[in-house]
Scaffold this motif. Structure first.
Motif, PDB file in Angstrom:
ATOM      1  N   VAL B  79       0.891  -1.119   0.086  1.00 14.70           N
ATOM      2  CA  VAL B  79       0.037  -0.106   0.007  1.00 14.70           C
ATOM      3  C   VAL B  79       0.853   1.276  -0.018  1.00 14.70           C
ATOM      4  CG1 VAL B  79      -2.062   1.288   1.355  1.00 14.70           C
ATOM      5  CG2 VAL B  79      -1.902  -1.249   1.119  1.00 14.70           C
ATOM      6  N   PRO B  80       0.759   2.213  -1.061  1.00 14.34           N
ATOM      7  CA  PRO B  80       1.446   3.177  -1.203  1.00 14.34           C
ATOM      8  C   PRO B  80       1.230   4.425  -0.037  1.00 14.34           C
ATOM      9  CG  PRO B  80       0.162   3.219  -2.924  1.00 14.34           C
ATOM     10  CD  PRO B  80      -0.187   2.084  -2.096  1.00 14.34           C
ATOM     11  N   ASN B  81       2.184   5.330   0.062  1.00 18.07           N
ATOM     12  CA  ASN B  81       1.784   6.520   0.735  1.00 18.07           C
ATOM     13  C   ASN B  81       1.327   6.412   2.250  1.00 18.07           C
ATOM     14  OD1 ASN B  81       2.546   8.038  -1.512  1.00 18.07           O
ATOM     15  ND2 ASN B  81       0.346   7.178  -2.355  1.00 18.07           N
ATOM     16  N   VAL B  82       2.014   5.352   2.943  1.00 12.47           N
ATOM     17  CA  VAL B  82       1.265   5.286   4.267  1.00 12.47           C
ATOM     18  C   VAL B  82       2.256   5.980   5.225  1.00 12.47           C
ATOM     19  CG1 VAL B  82       1.464   3.474   6.191  1.00 12.47           C
ATOM     20  CG2 VAL B  82       0.849   2.784   3.908  1.00 12.47           C
ATOM     21  N   ARG B  83       1.616   6.691   6.172  1.00  7.76           N
ATOM     22  CA  ARG B  83       2.613   7.656   6.914  1.00  7.76           C
ATOM     23  C   ARG B  83       3.105   6.882   8.093  1.00  7.76           C
ATOM     24  NH1 ARG B  83      -1.391  12.501   7.389  1.00  7.76           N
ATOM     25  NH2 ARG B  83       0.056  14.242   6.484  1.00  7.76           N
ATOM     26  N   SER B  84       4.448   6.681   7.887  1.00  3.77           N
ATOM     27  CA  SER B  84       4.937   5.555   8.909  1.00  3.77           C
ATOM     28  C   SER B  84       5.202   6.206  10.501  1.00  3.77           C
ATOM     29  CB  SER B  84       6.465   5.341   8.567  1.00  3.77           C
ATOM     30  OG  SER B  84       7.302   6.345   8.162  1.00  3.77           O
ATOM     31  N   CYS B  85       4.934   7.199  10.501  1.00  4.60           N
ATOM     32  CA  CYS B  85       5.142   7.866  11.970  1.00  4.60           C
ATOM     33  C   CYS B  85       3.676   7.615  12.711  1.00  4.60           C
ATOM     34  CB  CYS B  85       5.323   9.586  12.136  1.00  4.60           C
ATOM     35  SG  CYS B  85       3.853  10.498  11.611  1.00  4.60           S
ATOM     36  N   GLU B  86       2.613   7.260  11.748  1.00  6.18           N
ATOM     37  CA  GLU B  86       1.336   6.943  12.276  1.00  6.18           C
ATOM     38  C   GLU B  86       1.018   5.485  12.389  1.00  6.18           C
ATOM     39  OE1 GLU B  86      -1.280   9.448   9.751  1.00  6.18           O
ATOM     40  OE2 GLU B  86      -1.847  10.324  11.813  1.00  6.18           O
ATOM     41  N   HIS B  87       1.837   4.687  11.597  1.00  6.40           N
ATOM     42  CA  HIS B  87       1.740   3.227  11.278  1.00  6.40           C
ATOM     43  C   HIS B  87       2.327   2.476  12.234  1.00  6.40           C
ATOM     44  CE1 HIS B  87      -0.005   0.103   8.418  1.00  6.40           C
ATOM     45  NE2 HIS B  87       1.087  -0.348   9.025  1.00  6.40           N
ATOM     46  N   ALA B  88       1.706   1.383  12.946  1.00 12.76           N
ATOM     47  CA  ALA B  88       2.132   0.517  14.256  1.00 12.76           C
ATOM     48  C   ALA B  88       2.911  -0.422  13.561  1.00 12.76           C
ATOM     49  CB  ALA B  88       1.139   0.109  14.987  1.00 12.76           C
ATOM     50  N   ASP B 196      -4.756  10.974  17.238  1.00 16.01           N
ATOM     51  CA  ASP B 196      -3.524   9.999  17.786  1.00 16.01           C
ATOM     52  C   ASP B 196      -4.222   8.583  18.449  1.00 16.01           C
ATOM     53  OD1 ASP B 196      -0.456  10.730  17.701  1.00 16.01           O
ATOM     54  OD2 ASP B 196      -0.977   9.591  19.637  1.00 16.01           O
ATOM     55  N   PRO B 197      -3.447   7.650  18.295  1.00 10.08           N
ATOM     56  CA  PRO B 197      -3.937   6.455  18.953  1.00 10.08           C
ATOM     57  C   PRO B 197      -3.834   6.701  20.608  1.00 10.08           C
ATOM     58  CG  PRO B 197      -1.966   6.024  17.483  1.00 10.08           C
ATOM     59  CD  PRO B 197      -2.570   7.398  17.424  1.00 10.08           C
ATOM     60  N   ARG B 198      -2.938   7.612  20.979  1.00 10.70           N
ATOM     61  CA  ARG B 198      -2.699   7.812  22.256  1.00 10.70           C
ATOM     62  C   ARG B 198      -3.310   9.064  22.714  1.00 10.70           C
ATOM     63  NH1 ARG B 198      -2.771   8.093  26.780  1.00 10.70           N
ATOM     64  NH2 ARG B 198      -1.529   7.355  28.572  1.00 10.70           N
ATOM     65  N   PRO B 199      -4.683   9.473  23.490  1.00  8.36           N
ATOM     66  CA  PRO B 199      -5.221  10.728  23.895  1.00  8.36           C
ATOM     67  C   PRO B 199      -3.969  11.338  24.766  1.00  8.36           C
ATOM     68  CG  PRO B 199      -6.487   8.857  24.382  1.00  8.36           C
ATOM     69  CD  PRO B 199      -5.264   8.328  23.905  1.00  8.36           C
ATOM     70  N   GLY B 200      -4.318  12.494  24.702  1.00  9.16           N
ATOM     71  CA  GLY B 200      -3.242  13.357  25.827  1.00  9.16           C
ATOM     72  C   GLY B 200      -2.844  14.724  24.740  1.00  9.16           C
ATOM     73  N   GLY B 201      -2.539  14.688  23.610  1.00  7.32           N
ATOM     74  CA  GLY B 201      -2.053  15.811  23.031  1.00  7.32           C
ATOM     75  C   GLY B 201      -0.818  16.361  23.655  1.00  7.32           C
ATOM     76  N   PRO B 240     -10.249   7.205  20.482  1.00 11.80           N
ATOM     77  CA  PRO B 240      -8.767   7.630  20.034  1.00 11.80           C
ATOM     78  C   PRO B 240      -8.497   6.939  18.626  1.00 11.80           C
ATOM     79  CG  PRO B 240      -8.767   6.042  21.740  1.00 11.80           C
ATOM     80  CD  PRO B 240     -10.266   6.173  21.544  1.00 11.80           C
ATOM     81  N   GLY B 241      -7.612   7.466  18.123  1.00 15.83           N
ATOM     82  CA  GLY B 241      -7.012   6.875  16.551  1.00 15.83           C
ATOM     83  C   GLY B 241      -8.147   7.031  15.671  1.00 15.83           C
ATOM     84  N   THR B 242      -8.880   8.018  15.657  1.00 16.49           N
ATOM     85  CA  THR B 242     -10.043   8.320  14.726  1.00 16.49           C
ATOM     86  C   THR B 242     -10.093   9.622  14.442  1.00 16.49           C
ATOM     87  OG1 THR B 242     -11.487   6.529  16.097  1.00 16.49           O
ATOM     88  CG2 THR B 242     -12.426   7.872  14.426  1.00 16.49           C
ATOM     89  N   PRO B 243      -9.185  10.245  13.392  1.00 18.32           N
ATOM     90  CA  PRO B 243      -9.203  11.625  12.937  1.00 18.32           C
ATOM     91  C   PRO B 243     -10.667  11.961  12.562  1.00 18.32           C
ATOM     92  CG  PRO B 243      -7.869  10.285  11.462  1.00 18.32           C
ATOM     93  CD  PRO B 243      -8.401   9.180  12.579  1.00 18.32           C
TER      94      PRO B 243
END
Lengths: 97, 485
Positions: B79-88, B196-201, B240-243
């Motif tokens: 799958v192209p164009n996956v944001r790797s900072c968000e992908h587990a 973000d998958p982790r709430p808190g900002g 969470p994890g739901t933009p």
């Protein structure tokens, strides 16, 4: 001279904005259409503020900068399959979508 | 410049990760931790170039670590164009870089960048004849583009759900969580979406913790307390994890579209509280896009949140948040330099510990082939460097840009301020120009976490008031606002 990149998604550098301004572009919307700024993957999250600051400096103040270009849905790039499902239940009294 | 390594994350770290796993990166087997961001795992393995830019084929790498920028896009399992900072990171995934010929690491099209040293104006190139233009377009699409189309089968259409909510809070950061608490206190039904998958900002990021005397753990402990309160609240649903992707103006209020990997929902909301925070920014200087340059929050998240140190020495530049980060890095034994205009006891303490502190200088340019290795500094406005510093990692401080976008969808007024960017216009009770939309926190210009919390509480109270009269609540809100003087 190395480039100063304003918009990383579309590789727009500060020289592009300067030339645009010299050619008479005075609004963010115009710079956006001319350079492709803020139209890439991040949709302007990393460059709109920079471009607006650039205009504010040249035009002589924050209040000289108009509203940002219309923010269009979707905010994040989203695979189509996520939007391709059918709604399970429509609330009552709903008209045309 | 030393090689990438992992550092101790300290006790109480709120970022959960699992066991060590192996996955494939362009044919190599590499290690990471289950659940950590793929970008962090690759940086820990010494990967520096993640891809190439669209026009000049300049090297690209992660810079925000929060899903805001486009530096870390990779191809994951076809799958192209996956944001790797968000992908587990998971065991057995296959990861490749995209764009670049013959490879993203060594890309001959980089010559375009060198040939057109100042800029390349593509507007009138190859426009002499329609045939040449067609040919050029085919070539350009091939060398730019967004990677190759997916080779994996597309997943089945996501489950689509529609429901009604009294209030939708967008963003579970300091402001959003306190708005939800205030609303729950008035017995309102609230759905909170967090990208973000982790709430808190901001409460997750050490540099922006409450007070400035604790260390990252203090902000994390505070967050745990708020989360516990939220869990105990009847009527608050946290997703969470739901933009949130869009806010549409509907006939009966607003429709909020949100989506995660498994599920997409449309929410009919009577009221919305926009607490979307801010996007990490990097100041403008030559080669400001070189891999190894991060926003302050991005580097904070990578180093303190995920314990990955891609290179040393680290140069941290900026105001108070930069000093916070520098202090914590020095405490963890990371070779650190500080570029700031501030003077305080903590900076004097750093100097006593042989930390390089530079004042009155700005970054003129970053140097390095595929990753930053030096920076040239000079006085404000000058283009002549006075000082060159070795630098393996740069956190360049600039105020984050408020995330005004979703409020703008809803037609709320925004205004521009040079120091940060466009922000949502809200009064001292968080009321925006749209009677159904409230706003709080950094997206509305709150300068720090404490004021973000206060603005969240007020917006929650004001939002509850707009749903039904309550003289007692009105008095409490008046009292809070009067306390400002």
């Amino acid at each position: 001279m190395a480039k100063t990149i304003v918009c990383r998604c579309e590789d727009v550098c500060i020289e592009d904005l300067k030339l645009g301004f010299e050619q008479g572009l005075r609004e963010l919307e115009e710079l956006k259409r001319h350079t492709g700024l803020a139209t890439g993957f991040c949709q302007g999250k990393c460059c709109i503020a920079h471009a607006a600051r650039f205009l504010a400096r040249l035009k002589g103040g924050d209040d000289m900068v108009a509203d940002p270009p219309r923010t269009r849905p979707l905010l994040h790039p989203t695979p189509v399959y996520r939007l391709a499902g059918e709604l399970e239940a429509e609330p009552e009294g709903d008209g045309e979508p | 410049m030393t090689r990438a390594r992992r550092i101790d994350r300290g006790p109480g770290c709120p970022f959960e990760r699992g066991a060590q796993v192996e996955f494939r990166f362009e044919g190599r087997t590499v290690q990471g931790y289950e659940g950590e961001p793929l970008a962090a795992a690759l940086l820990a393995n010494g990967v520096q170039v993640f891809g190439r830019s669209i026009k000049y084929h300049r090297p690209r790498g992660p810079s925000c670590m929060l899903g805001h920028c486009s530096g870390c896009l990779l191809r994951v399992d076809g799958v192209p164009n996956v944001r790797s900072c968000e992908h587990a990171c998971r065991s057995g995934i296959a990861v490749e870089r995209q764009r670049g010929w013959p490879s993203a690491r060594t890309d001959l099209f980089r010559t375009v960048d060198w040939v057109y040293g100042r800029r390349l104006d593509h507007h009138e190139m190859f426009t002499a004849s329609a045939a040449i233009n067609r040919l050029a377009m085919r070539f350009v699409r091939r060398m730019s583009g967004f990677g190759d189309p997916p080779s994996a089968d597309p997943p089945a259409a996501a489950r689509l759900e529609r429901f009604e909510a009294e209030v939708v809070v967008i963003g579970a950061g300091a402001a959003g969580m306190h708005a939800a608490l205030a609303l729950a206190g008035e017995h309102r039904k609230v759905t909170v979406f967090e990208a973000d998958p982790r709430p808190g900002g901001r409460l997750l990021d050490g540099a922006c913790r409450i007070g400035r005397d604790g260390g990252a753990e203090r902000g994390w402990a505070h967050l745990a307390g708020i989360e516990e309160q939220l869990r105990d609240c009847e009527g608050v649903e946290l997703r969470p994890g739901t933009p949130v992707l869009a806010v549409y103006q509907g006939e009966r209020g607003h429709e909020v579209l949100a989506s995660n990997r498994g599920e997409t929902c449309v929410v009919d909301a009577a009221r919305i509280v926009v607490a979307t925070g801010a996007h990490g920014q990097i100041p403008l200087f030559e080669n400001d896009d070189l891999p190894g340059i991060f926003s302050l929050r991005g580097l904070d998240r990578l180093l303190l949140g995920w314990g990955v140190l891609p290179a040393q020495p680290v140069l941290v530049a900026g105001g108070a948040p930069a000093v916070d980060l520098a202090v914590e890095l020095v405490e963890r034994g990371v070779e650190t330099g500080l570029l700031t205009d501030l003077e305080d006891a903590r900076i004097a303490e750093l100097e006593k510990r042989q930390v390089t502190v530079v004042r009155g200088q700005r970054i003129i340019r970053a140097l390095g082939a595929k990753w930053i290795d030096r920076v040239e500094l000079g006085p404000e406005g000058s283009q002549t460097p006075e000082l060159v510093l070795d630098c393996g990692l740069l956190a360049a401080g600039l105020a984050d840009a408020p995330a005004y976008e979703l409020a703008h969808h809803a037609g709320c007024r925004v205004e521009f301020h040079s120091e940060s960017g466009y922000r949502v216009v809200g009064d001292e009770r968080g009321r925006s120009s749209n009677a159904h939309v409230f706003t709080a926190g950094h997206c509305a210009g709150a300068p720090d976490v404490e004021r973000a919390i206060e603005s969240g509480t007020r917006a929650g109270m004001a939002c509850a008031l707009s749903l039904g009269e309550d003289p007692d609540l009105a008095r409490r809100l008046d009292a809070r606002c009067a306390a400002d003087g």
